[in-house]
Design a protein around this motif. Structure first.
Motif, PDB file in Angstrom:
ATOM      1  N   UNK A 142       4.784 -11.241   3.264  1.00 47.48           N
ATOM      2  CA  UNK A 142       5.459 -11.782   2.074  1.00 47.48           C
ATOM      3  C   UNK A 142       6.048 -13.159   2.360  1.00 47.48           C
ATOM      4  N   UNK A 143       6.621 -13.333   3.545  1.00 47.22           N
ATOM      5  CA  UNK A 143       7.189 -14.639   3.910  1.00 47.22           C
ATOM      6  C   UNK A 143       6.092 -15.701   4.008  1.00 47.22           C
ATOM      7  N   UNK A 144       4.962 -15.338   4.562  1.00 52.56           N
ATOM      8  CA  UNK A 144       3.849 -16.286   4.699  1.00 52.56           C
ATOM      9  C   UNK A 144       3.352 -16.732   3.329  1.00 52.56           C
ATOM     10  N   UNK A 145       3.256 -15.806   2.414  1.00 51.72           N
ATOM     11  CA  UNK A 145       2.708 -16.110   1.084  1.00 51.72           C
ATOM     12  C   UNK A 145       3.605 -17.042   0.287  1.00 51.72           C
ATOM     13  N   UNK A 146       4.884 -17.148   0.655  1.00 54.37           N
ATOM     14  CA  UNK A 146       5.793 -18.059  -0.047  1.00 54.37           C
ATOM     15  C   UNK A 146       5.356 -19.509   0.105  1.00 54.37           C
ATOM     16  N   UNK A 147       4.710 -19.829   1.211  1.00 51.02           N
ATOM     17  CA  UNK A 147       4.229 -21.194   1.438  1.00 51.02           C
ATOM     18  C   UNK A 147       2.705 -21.274   1.399  1.00 51.02           C
ATOM     19  N   UNK A 148       2.059 -20.173   1.102  1.00 52.34           N
ATOM     20  CA  UNK A 148       0.593 -20.140   0.990  1.00 52.34           C
ATOM     21  C   UNK A 148       0.239 -19.333  -0.255  1.00 52.34           C
ATOM     22  N   UNK A 149       0.531 -19.933  -1.425  1.00 52.73           N
ATOM     23  CA  UNK A 149       0.384 -19.224  -2.687  1.00 52.73           C
ATOM     24  C   UNK A 149      -1.042 -18.832  -3.023  1.00 52.73           C
ATOM     25  N   UNK A 150      -2.000 -19.472  -2.384  1.00 51.71           N
ATOM     26  CA  UNK A 150      -3.406 -19.164  -2.662  1.00 51.71           C
ATOM     27  C   UNK A 150      -3.911 -17.964  -1.861  1.00 51.71           C
ATOM     28  N   UNK A 151      -3.063 -17.443  -0.948  1.00 55.94           N
ATOM     29  CA  UNK A 151      -3.497 -16.366  -0.053  1.00 55.94           C
ATOM     30  C   UNK A 151      -2.886 -15.040  -0.489  1.00 55.94           C
ATOM     31  N   UNK A 152      -3.740 -14.041  -0.642  1.00 59.26           N
ATOM     32  CA  UNK A 152      -3.264 -12.677  -0.862  1.00 59.26           C
ATOM     33  C   UNK A 152      -3.538 -11.879   0.410  1.00 59.26           C
ATOM     34  N   UNK A 153      -2.567 -11.058   0.814  1.00 62.56           N
ATOM     35  CA  UNK A 153      -2.671 -10.310   2.071  1.00 62.56           C
ATOM     36  C   UNK A 153      -2.494  -8.830   1.779  1.00 62.56           C
ATOM     37  N   UNK A 154      -3.507  -8.063   2.127  1.00 59.34           N
ATOM     38  CA  UNK A 154      -3.471  -6.612   1.935  1.00 59.34           C
ATOM     39  C   UNK A 154      -3.394  -5.942   3.299  1.00 59.34           C
ATOM     40  N   UNK A 155      -2.312  -5.196   3.522  1.00 60.74           N
ATOM     41  CA  UNK A 155      -2.149  -4.501   4.805  1.00 60.74           C
ATOM     42  C   UNK A 155      -2.619  -3.061   4.649  1.00 60.74           C
ATOM     43  N   UNK A 156      -3.627  -2.709   5.424  1.00 63.43           N
ATOM     44  CA  UNK A 156      -4.242  -1.389   5.331  1.00 63.43           C
ATOM     45  C   UNK A 156      -3.718  -0.506   6.461  1.00 63.43           C
ATOM     46  N   UNK A 157      -2.815   0.391   6.117  1.00 66.09           N
ATOM     47  CA  UNK A 157      -2.183   1.265   7.097  1.00 66.09           C
ATOM     48  C   UNK A 157      -2.967   2.563   7.239  1.00 66.09           C
ATOM     49  N   UNK A 158      -3.357   2.871   8.480  1.00 64.44           N
ATOM     50  CA  UNK A 158      -4.093   4.108   8.774  1.00 64.44           C
ATOM     51  C   UNK A 158      -3.409   4.790   9.963  1.00 64.44           C
ATOM     52  N   UNK A 159      -2.300   5.504   9.722  1.00 72.12           N
ATOM     53  CA  UNK A 159      -1.561   6.116  10.829  1.00 72.12           C
ATOM     54  C   UNK A 159      -2.340   7.197  11.587  1.00 72.12           C
ATOM     55  N   UNK A 160      -3.270   7.858  10.926  1.00 73.87           N
ATOM     56  CA  UNK A 160      -4.062   8.909  11.561  1.00 73.87           C
ATOM     57  C   UNK A 160      -5.535   8.497  11.614  1.00 73.87           C
ATOM     58  N   UNK A 161      -6.175   8.801  12.749  1.00 75.53           N
ATOM     59  CA  UNK A 161      -7.602   8.508  12.930  1.00 75.53           C
ATOM     60  C   UNK A 161      -7.921   7.018  12.747  1.00 75.53           C
ATOM     61  N   UNK A 162      -7.003   6.183  13.177  1.00 80.84           N
ATOM     62  CA  UNK A 162      -7.185   4.739  13.029  1.00 80.84           C
ATOM     63  C   UNK A 162      -8.433   4.249  13.757  1.00 80.84           C
ATOM     64  N   UNK A 163      -8.611   4.688  15.010  1.00 81.41           N
ATOM     65  CA  UNK A 163      -9.758   4.240  15.782  1.00 81.41           C
ATOM     66  C   UNK A 163     -11.082   4.573  15.122  1.00 81.41           C
TER      67      UNK A 163
END
Length: 460
Positions: free
Chosen positions: A86-107
């Motif tokens: 969220x902090x990064x996007x404040x100065x990079x308005x053209x960038x959307x960042x999706x964080x994909x959390x996989x706590x189980x079976x990540x590998x």
């Protein structure tokens, strides 16, 4: 694919810094990294670093960019990663960042995505998997980016931590967080026994003698132990082995026999066995099970605790616990320490490599690390200093020992976990059963079996 996924699952219990693959900011780098097997099917082609690395299209222009970030973290660790995004996007308005959390079976999930050519632009990697992902072509070579116009100064980082992501002279990951190993000691228990506090540069013999003085017995029952040793956890035993001049695999990753059963390794593990079996300076497995769920150091049952930085914050909050922290003991071959590390790699098939590098640089640089390192160690020197880690009495010993961090076997060979790691783990587990073993004989057999398994894994 199935073979590789099985290898990751199996070796999480054999190597690295955890058994569940979960790091989290509160883990301070308890990465659960694993080294593994070979065939993942058609892994992505590496292709080298983008020739335009560090060019103008780094996420700060008008072009819309969508970045995906893969992580095994949830809870507070995920919240911190989201705040950084969220902090990064404040100065990079053209960038959307999706964080994909996989706590189980990540590998398994990441391997499936890589095989399909659909992995996240940036994904989290445990220390023991860096070599495997690199050799499979899933990681972009970051060396050109690091040295490019939008690069970084490697001197701003703790070199031994940064170099966990360096293989064959090239960088493939950037550090998220980490921990090395140190010795916590209970000042009151030392004072009551009239034993001097340990100092940096102490030897393993001094460590052993100190622990014996702090071990108490009532009849046939031990009521206090000098230290809580790490049992059969191989990664944490490596500093002892390496400080005696031993090893567990050749530097080129091609040979186990002659290294795992070298004189240095034998002497180190004979000493380790004596600590448990001869003088009982550490609780046995049975002793620990009787206190299941209890931190024996915090409870005043053990005078020293050999571990990473993870319990430090809880210890600091305990008003009844007066403790100090000292660097690992030094052996005949000098000082040695090990590392538990979590990092990020840039996917070799990312369609937005320059933009992904720009965010990766932010995430693992001073801006991102100031948030990340509130509950972990950071590889960024200025951030560690700004947050007071370099002067904190509970943390300083860890940072002072960072230059002594040595390579671990899962970095040297992606096949160690299913070969030498497996056979050595069998020896260490057997040592913990309560009856002395012939260390030299067991290591000779383990080394030969490790070599056989190493060749099998390489030929799969």
């Amino acid at each position: 694919m199935a073979f590789l996924a099985l290898g990751i699952t199996a070796s999480m219990a054999l190597s690295g810094c955890g058994s569940d693959g979960n790091s989290g900011a509160n883990g301070g780098g308890n990465s659960g990294g694993t080294s593994n097997t070979a065939n993942a099917g058609d892994a992505a082609s590496n292709g080298g670093a983008n020739a335009n690395a560090g060019a103008a299209d780094n996420g700060g222009g008008d072009k819309k960019v969508e970045l995906r970030i893969g992580t095994w973290e949830g809870g507070d660790g995920l919240k911190i990663q989201q705040q950084i995004a969220d902090n990064y996007k404040k100065t990079h308005g053209n960038v959307s960042i999706s964080i994909e959390s996989v706590p189980d079976q990540y590998g398994t999930k990441i391997l499936t995505q890589i095989a399909a050519g659909q992995a996240p632009d940036i994904f989290q990697i445990g220390d023991g998997d860096v070599s495997m992902f690199m050799k499979k072509g899933a990681l972009e070579d970051l060396t050109t980016y690091i040295g490019g116009a939008n690069g970084i100064n490697t001197g701003d980082y703790y070199q031994s931590v940064l170099d966990v992501g360096k293989l064959d002279g090239k960088y493939y990951t950037m550090p998220k967080d980490y921990s090395d190993i140190a010795i916590f000691y209970n000042k009151k228990m030392f004072d009551d026994a009239g034993v001097a506090y340990p100092q940096a540069g102490w030897t393993w013999d001094q460590f052993y003698d100190t622990a014996k003085k702090l071990t108490k017995k009532d009849g046939d029952k031990y009521t206090q132990w000098g230290v809580s040793l790490p049992g059969s956890w191989i990664r944490a035993i490596l500093p002892l082995i390496q400080s005696y001049g031993g090893g567990v695999i050749s530097p080129d990753g091609e040979k186990i026999d002659g290294y795992m059963n070298s004189d240095g390794t034998v002497k180190a593990l004979e000493l380790y066995q004596d600590m448990y079996q001869k003088d009982h300076i550490s609780p046995s497995n049975t002793d620990s099970e009787a206190f299941k769920g209890v931190d024996l150091f915090a409870a005043g049952k053990v005078a020293m605790n050999m571990t990473g930085r993870w319990p430090a914050e809880d210890y600091k909050k305990n008003a009844d616990l007066q403790f100090g922290v000292v660097q690992m003991p030094v052996g005949p071959a000098g000082a040695a320490n090990t590392i538990c590390y979590s990092g990020y790699g840039l996917y070799s098939k990312s369609k937005n490599k320059d933009a992904a590098w720009d965010y990766l640089k932010y995430l693992t640089g001073p801006e991102g690390q100031e948030l990340m390192a509130q509950h972990a160690f950071t590889a960024v020197k200025s951030t560690a200093e700004k947050l007071g880690q370099t002067n904190d009495p509970a943390l300083k010993a860890f940072l002072d020992d960072v230059p002594n961090i040595k390579d671990f076997p899962e970095k040297i060979s992606p096949f160690f976990g299913v070969s030498g790691g497996k056979s050595l783990q069998t020896v260490m587990d057997k040592m913990m059963l309560g009856k002395p073993i012939d260390v030299k004989k067991e290591l000779d057999a383990a080394a030969k079996q490790g070599d056989a398994d190493l060749q099998t894994a390489k030929n799969e």
